[in-house]
Scaffold this motif. Structure first.
Motif, PDB file in Angstrom:
ATOM      1  N   VAL A  94      48.845  -8.463 -22.624  1.00  0.00           N
ATOM      2  CA  VAL A  94      49.653  -7.265 -22.893  1.00  0.00           C
ATOM      3  C   VAL A  94      48.872  -6.409 -23.889  1.00  0.00           C
ATOM      4  N   GLU A  95      48.819  -5.121 -23.591  1.00  0.00           N
ATOM      5  CA  GLU A  95      48.081  -4.160 -24.431  1.00  0.00           C
ATOM      6  C   GLU A  95      49.084  -3.344 -25.244  1.00  0.00           C
ATOM      7  N   VAL A  96      48.765  -3.162 -26.511  1.00  0.00           N
ATOM      8  CA  VAL A  96      49.692  -2.409 -27.364  1.00  0.00           C
ATOM      9  C   VAL A  96      48.926  -1.378 -28.183  1.00  0.00           C
ATOM     10  N   HIS A  97      49.559  -0.230 -28.395  1.00  0.00           N
ATOM     11  CA  HIS A  97      49.029   0.805 -29.288  1.00  0.00           C
ATOM     12  C   HIS A  97      50.165   1.308 -30.156  1.00  0.00           C
ATOM     13  N   LEU A  98      49.856   1.529 -31.412  1.00  0.00           N
ATOM     14  CA  LEU A  98      50.867   2.067 -32.326  1.00  0.00           C
ATOM     15  C   LEU A  98      51.254   3.490 -31.928  1.00  0.00           C
ATOM     16  N   SER A  99      50.226   4.295 -31.654  1.00  0.00           N
ATOM     17  CA  SER A  99      50.469   5.702 -31.347  1.00  0.00           C
ATOM     18  C   SER A  99      50.624   5.885 -29.838  1.00  0.00           C
ATOM     19  N   PRO A 115      44.053  -1.769 -16.663  1.00  0.00           N
ATOM     20  CA  PRO A 115      44.163  -2.346 -15.323  1.00  0.00           C
ATOM     21  C   PRO A 115      44.280  -3.873 -15.327  1.00  0.00           C
ATOM     22  N   LEU A 116      43.877  -4.504 -16.422  1.00  0.00           N
ATOM     23  CA  LEU A 116      43.960  -5.971 -16.502  1.00  0.00           C
ATOM     24  C   LEU A 116      45.283  -6.446 -17.096  1.00  0.00           C
ATOM     25  N   ALA A 117      45.987  -5.522 -17.715  1.00  0.00           N
ATOM     26  CA  ALA A 117      47.179  -5.917 -18.488  1.00  0.00           C
ATOM     27  C   ALA A 117      48.406  -6.044 -17.593  1.00  0.00           C
ATOM     28  N   ALA A 118      49.257  -6.999 -17.946  1.00  0.00           N
ATOM     29  CA  ALA A 118      50.543  -7.098 -17.261  1.00  0.00           C
ATOM     30  C   ALA A 118      51.375  -5.870 -17.603  1.00  0.00           C
ATOM     31  N   GLY A 119      51.209  -5.373 -18.816  1.00  0.00           N
ATOM     32  CA  GLY A 119      51.935  -4.185 -19.243  1.00  0.00           C
ATOM     33  C   GLY A 119      51.314  -3.588 -20.483  1.00  0.00           C
ATOM     34  N   VAL A 120      51.670  -2.349 -20.746  1.00  0.00           N
ATOM     35  CA  VAL A 120      51.125  -1.607 -21.888  1.00  0.00           C
ATOM     36  C   VAL A 120      52.280  -0.980 -22.656  1.00  0.00           C
ATOM     37  N   ILE A 121      52.242  -1.132 -23.980  1.00  0.00           N
ATOM     38  CA  ILE A 121      53.271  -0.522 -24.829  1.00  0.00           C
ATOM     39  C   ILE A 121      52.563   0.415 -25.786  1.00  0.00           C
ATOM     40  N   CYS A 122      53.000   1.662 -25.861  1.00  0.00           N
ATOM     41  CA  CYS A 122      52.368   2.556 -26.828  1.00  0.00           C
ATOM     42  C   CYS A 122      53.366   3.558 -27.372  1.00  0.00           C
ATOM     43  N   GLY A 123      53.101   3.977 -28.601  1.00  0.00           N
ATOM     44  CA  GLY A 123      53.903   5.036 -29.198  1.00  0.00           C
ATOM     45  C   GLY A 123      55.099   4.553 -29.986  1.00  0.00           C
ATOM     46  N   LEU A 124      55.293   3.246 -30.064  1.00  0.00           N
ATOM     47  CA  LEU A 124      56.491   2.728 -30.738  1.00  0.00           C
ATOM     48  C   LEU A 124      56.182   2.137 -32.107  1.00  0.00           C
ATOM     49  N   GLY A 125      54.975   2.393 -32.604  1.00  0.00           N
ATOM     50  CA  GLY A 125      54.618   1.897 -33.937  1.00  0.00           C
ATOM     51  C   GLY A 125      54.574   0.383 -33.959  1.00  0.00           C
ATOM     52  N   PRO A 126      54.755  -0.222 -35.148  1.00  0.00           N
ATOM     53  CA  PRO A 126      54.647  -1.676 -35.287  1.00  0.00           C
ATOM     54  C   PRO A 126      55.621  -2.445 -34.395  1.00  0.00           C
TER      55      PRO A 126
END
Ligand code: DQA
Length: 148
Positions: A94-99, A115-126
């Protein structure tokens, strides 16, 4: 669960606060550890400013980790070495970005890792890290359930 933080994330709390907020990396890691305990999973966090060190860590993870939660920092946008390492070990990712990388400079809108990640989360801060950990644990448990 291996939590990987890429370049410059050691500066969280003081780095470009208007974008990344004032929470430190140590605080994020503590929150992940707490959530890990609640979810009954062991969590190991690791940060490096060096691409090759992160690649080595990913190779090692194949031997002991069930999944990887990663914020690759700027490596997100161009590191084929990191991408290939993640592809080689093939662990749930799983890929995450703060911004919100889609609301910033154009070069940030592309991830070679996604493309390798099951999912991506971004923009939600910590909080995104905690959501990412929960998602990763669920994905792994569902997989393990499928095998039984
Ligand atoms: C980041 C976004 C990247 O574009 C940037 O290079 C980072 C942090 C984020 O968490 O929002 O270092 O991954």
């Amino acid at each position: 669960m291996l939590i990987l933080h890429g370049p410059n994330l050691n500066l969280l709390g003081s780095r470009e606060k208007s974008i990344y907020g004032s929470t430190t990396l140590a605080e994020i890691d503590r929150a992940l550890e707490r959530r890990g305990r609640e979810l009954d999973v062991a969590v190991q966090s690791f940060q490096s400013n060096h691409e090759g060190v992160l690649v080595d860590k990913i190779h090692q993870a194949a031997g002991y980790s069930d999944g990887i939660l990663i914020n690759p920092g700027a490596l997100t946008h161009y590191s084929y070495a990191l991408r290939d390492a993640l592809a080689a070990v093939g662990l749930p990712l799983v890929e995450v970005h703060l911004s919100n990388i889609f609301a910033r400079e154009a070069f940030r809108a592309h991830s070679v890792i996604s493309p390798l990640a099951a999912g991506v989360i971004c923009g939600l801060g910590p909080h995104g890290y905690l959501l990412g950990l929960e998602a990763l644990v669920r994905i792994i448990r569902e997989k393990q359930g499928d095998q039984n």
